[in-house]
Design an enzyme around this catalytic site. Structure first.
Site, PDB file in Angstrom:
ATOM      1  N   ASP A 155       0.842  -1.208   0.000  1.00  0.00           N
ATOM      2  CA  ASP A 155       0.000   0.000   0.000  1.00  0.00           C
ATOM      3  C   ASP A 155       0.871   1.249   0.000  1.00  0.00           C
ATOM      4  OD1 ASP A 155      -2.721   1.346   2.065  1.00  0.00           O
ATOM      5  OD2 ASP A 155      -2.273   1.510  -0.079  1.00  0.00           O
ATOM      6  N   LYS A 157       2.195   4.708  -0.871  1.00  0.00           N
ATOM      7  CA  LYS A 157       1.554   5.913  -1.426  1.00  0.00           C
ATOM      8  C   LYS A 157       2.113   7.120  -0.692  1.00  0.00           C
ATOM      9  CE  LYS A 157      -2.237   5.023   1.742  1.00  0.00           C
ATOM     10  NZ  LYS A 157      -3.670   4.813   1.927  1.00  0.00           N
ATOM     11  N   ASN A 160       1.768   7.522   3.136  1.00  0.00           N
ATOM     12  CA  ASN A 160       2.519   6.770   4.160  1.00  0.00           C
ATOM     13  C   ASN A 160       4.008   6.723   3.862  1.00  0.00           C
ATOM     14  OD1 ASN A 160       2.679   4.636   2.302  1.00  0.00           O
ATOM     15  ND2 ASN A 160       0.755   3.762   3.072  1.00  0.00           N
ATOM     16  N   ASP A 173       3.367   2.345   7.949  1.00  0.00           N
ATOM     17  CA  ASP A 173       2.045   1.768   7.739  1.00  0.00           C
ATOM     18  C   ASP A 173       2.115   0.361   7.163  1.00  0.00           C
ATOM     19  OD1 ASP A 173      -1.081   2.801   6.174  1.00  0.00           O
ATOM     20  OD2 ASP A 173      -0.590   1.556   7.887  1.00  0.00           O
ATOM     21  N   THR A 199      -4.774   1.370  -1.924  1.00  0.00           N
ATOM     22  CA  THR A 199      -5.463   2.629  -2.232  1.00  0.00           C
ATOM     23  C   THR A 199      -5.599   2.749  -3.742  1.00  0.00           C
ATOM     24  OG1 THR A 199      -4.419   3.523  -0.285  1.00  0.00           O
ATOM     25  CG2 THR A 199      -5.302   5.123  -1.859  1.00  0.00           C
TER      26      THR A 199
HETATM   27  C1  LIG Z   1       0.453   6.547   7.713  1.00  0.00           C
HETATM   28  C2  LIG Z   1       0.169   6.820   9.173  1.00  0.00           C
HETATM   29  N1  LIG Z   1       0.545   8.209   9.467  1.00  0.00           N
HETATM   30  C3  LIG Z   1       1.615   8.476  10.251  1.00  0.00           C
HETATM   31  N2  LIG Z   1       2.244   7.434  10.809  1.00  0.00           N
HETATM   32  C4  LIG Z   1       3.360   7.631  11.573  1.00  0.00           C
HETATM   33  C5  LIG Z   1       3.897   8.905  11.819  1.00  0.00           C
HETATM   34  C6  LIG Z   1       3.213  10.051  11.250  1.00  0.00           C
HETATM   35  C7  LIG Z   1       3.625  11.385  11.475  1.00  0.00           C
HETATM   36  C8  LIG Z   1       2.925  12.459  10.899  1.00  0.00           C
HETATM   37  C9  LIG Z   1       3.344  13.826  11.163  1.00  0.00           C
HETATM   38  C10 LIG Z   1       4.477  14.258  11.826  1.00  0.00           C
HETATM   39  N3  LIG Z   1       4.469  15.605  11.858  1.00  0.00           N
HETATM   40  N4  LIG Z   1       3.356  16.042  11.227  1.00  0.00           N
HETATM   41  C11 LIG Z   1       2.640  14.968  10.808  1.00  0.00           C
HETATM   42  C12 LIG Z   1       1.814  12.206  10.077  1.00  0.00           C
HETATM   43  C13 LIG Z   1       1.380  10.900   9.852  1.00  0.00           C
HETATM   44  C14 LIG Z   1       2.057   9.822  10.441  1.00  0.00           C
HETATM   45  C15 LIG Z   1       5.124   8.989  12.624  1.00  0.00           C
HETATM   46  O1  LIG Z   1       5.699  10.079  12.880  1.00  0.00           O
HETATM   47  N5  LIG Z   1       5.684   7.841  13.093  1.00  0.00           N
HETATM   48  C16 LIG Z   1       5.161   6.606  12.894  1.00  0.00           C
HETATM   49  C17 LIG Z   1       3.972   6.457  12.125  1.00  0.00           C
HETATM   50  C18 LIG Z   1       3.364   5.223  11.908  1.00  0.00           C
HETATM   51  C19 LIG Z   1       3.914   3.987  12.484  1.00  0.00           C
HETATM   52  C20 LIG Z   1       3.101   2.771  12.029  1.00  0.00           C
HETATM   53  C21 LIG Z   1       3.922   1.691  11.484  1.00  0.00           C
HETATM   54  C22 LIG Z   1       3.263   1.595  12.869  1.00  0.00           C
HETATM   55  C23 LIG Z   1      -1.302   6.574   9.510  1.00  0.00           C
HETATM   56  C24 LIG Z   1      -2.163   7.571   8.725  1.00  0.00           C
HETATM   57  C25 LIG Z   1      -1.659   5.148   9.174  1.00  0.00           C
HETATM   58  C26 LIG Z   1      -1.499   6.837  10.990  1.00  0.00           C
END
Ligand SMILES: C[C@@H](Nc1nc2c(c3cc(-c4cn[nH]c4)ccc13)C(=O)N=C/C2=C\CC1CC1)C(C)(C)C
Length: 311
Positions: A155, A157, A160, A173, A199
């Site tokens: 996935d 994109k 992520n 992700d 997606t």
């Molecule tokens: C794709 C994912 N989005 C995110 N996953 C992670 C972030 C993350 C950070 C920001 C961000 C930082 N600053 N501004 C926005 C925006 C989206 C994030 C991060 O810092 N560290 C680990 C993450 C994920 C770890 C996962 C493998 C276990 C979803 C939408 C699924 C929650």
């Protein structure tokens, strides 16, 4: 106290009289939780600061009851196994440790402080060739690492693909990743009977026609991402998912005027319906578009180029 666990590392032949070194695994109480960074389908990722070390992390919080009710236990295990297998690579979000309390599971992970690549792309409109080469090269190196560990992302994109505080790529992700078990890893990619569909804009044709996912399915997505970085939009986009899927399986896309020639050649050799005919990662690394890129750990040392739109 609640949520904290103490684990002991028993020294095999203790030198000192100390029988075991006491490692404190942290718990909920040890963090100041901040803003929500992203919402998954059954989890939330929140910024958090370790109150003792002041280090910043992302903590993924999963609601145990919801996971069981929605029968997502399998996905939670796939994500945790994937995170553990992926260990420590500059291009992949690392899992430090996990803990739980009566309601939730907590994963303590790298914070990608500059958020989603999609956000940067939307603000800029598009990336010029140098930026596309830099970010595309890092995405490819991180994908290569995942594939050598027998993991298909499935996935990939811009949402992520994250950026850390140095503006370097962090893939994330992995709840929908596919772990090829030992014997499959070596042999030619196996068609994996599976129900998951990624997606719409980045789904590979083989997933739509044969419900199969290969390592080269991630390279289809990679081709879509290179196209999108340079043009500002994905190659297959329609007003609804069904129309988007139709465009994909009929390879119905075209390059905008001014799309750079080497990039066009690369993308046209990735957006190929038969997964066996797609360029491999080794082919891509040798492609003209990536001429001059130093692969391996060097790519993670280079300073990010100034972000400029493709004119
Ligand atoms: C794709 C994912 N989005 C995110 N996953 C992670 C972030 C993350 C950070 C920001 C961000 C930082 N600053 N501004 C926005 C925006 C989206 C994030 C991060 O810092 N560290 C680990 C993450 C994920 C770890 C996962 C493998 C276990 C979803 C939408 C699924 C929650």
């Amino acid at each position: 106290d609640k949520g904290a666990a103490v684990i002991y590392k028993i020294e095999k032949n203790p030198s000192s009289d100390e029988q075991a070194t006491k490692i404190i695994k942290k718990g909920v109480k040890d963090f100041n939780f901040g803003r929500t960074l992203g919402e998954g389908s059954y989890s939330t990722v929140v910024a958090a600061t370790d109150r003792q070390t002041l280090k910043e992390y992302a903590i993924k919080i999963l609601d145990k009851r919801h996971i069981i009710k929605e029968k997502k236990v399998k996905y939670v295990n796939i994500e945790k196994n994937t995170l553990n297998r992926l260990g420590d690579h500059p291009g992949v979000v690392s899992l430090y440790y996990t803990f739980q309390d009566e309601r939730s599971l907590f994963y303590v992970l790298d914070l990608a402080a500059n958020g989603e690549l999609l956000g940067v792309l939307k603000r800029l409109g598009s990336f010029d060739e140098e930026c596309t080469r830099y970010y595309g090269g890092q995405i490819l190196d991180a994908l290569d690492y995942m594939h050598t560990k027998g993991i298909i992302h499935r996935d990939l994109k811009p949402e992520n693909i994250l950026l850390d505080e140095h503006m370097r790529i962090k893939l994330t992700d992995f709840g929908t990743a596919k772990i090829l078990d030992q014997n499959e890893g070596e042999s030619q990619d196996q068609a994996r009977a599976n129900s998951f569909v990624g997606t719409a804009e980045y789904v590979s044709p083989e997933l739509l026609t044969d419900k199969a996912a290969y390592k080269s399915s991630d390279l289809w997505a990679f081709g879509c991402i290179i196209y999108q970085l340079l043009s500002g939009r994905p190659p297959f986009k329609a007003s609804n998912e069904y129309q988007t899927f139709q465009k994909i399986v009929h390879l119905d896309y075209s390059f905008p005027l001014g799309f750079p020639a080497h990039a066009r050649d690369l993308v046209s050799k990735l957006l190929v319906l038969d997964p066996k005919d797609r360029l491999t990662i080794e082919d891509i690394k040798k492609h003209e578009f990536f001429a001059g890129v130093e692969w391996g750990r060097a790519i993670w040392k280079a300073n990010p180029p100034k972000l400029r739109p493709h004119r």
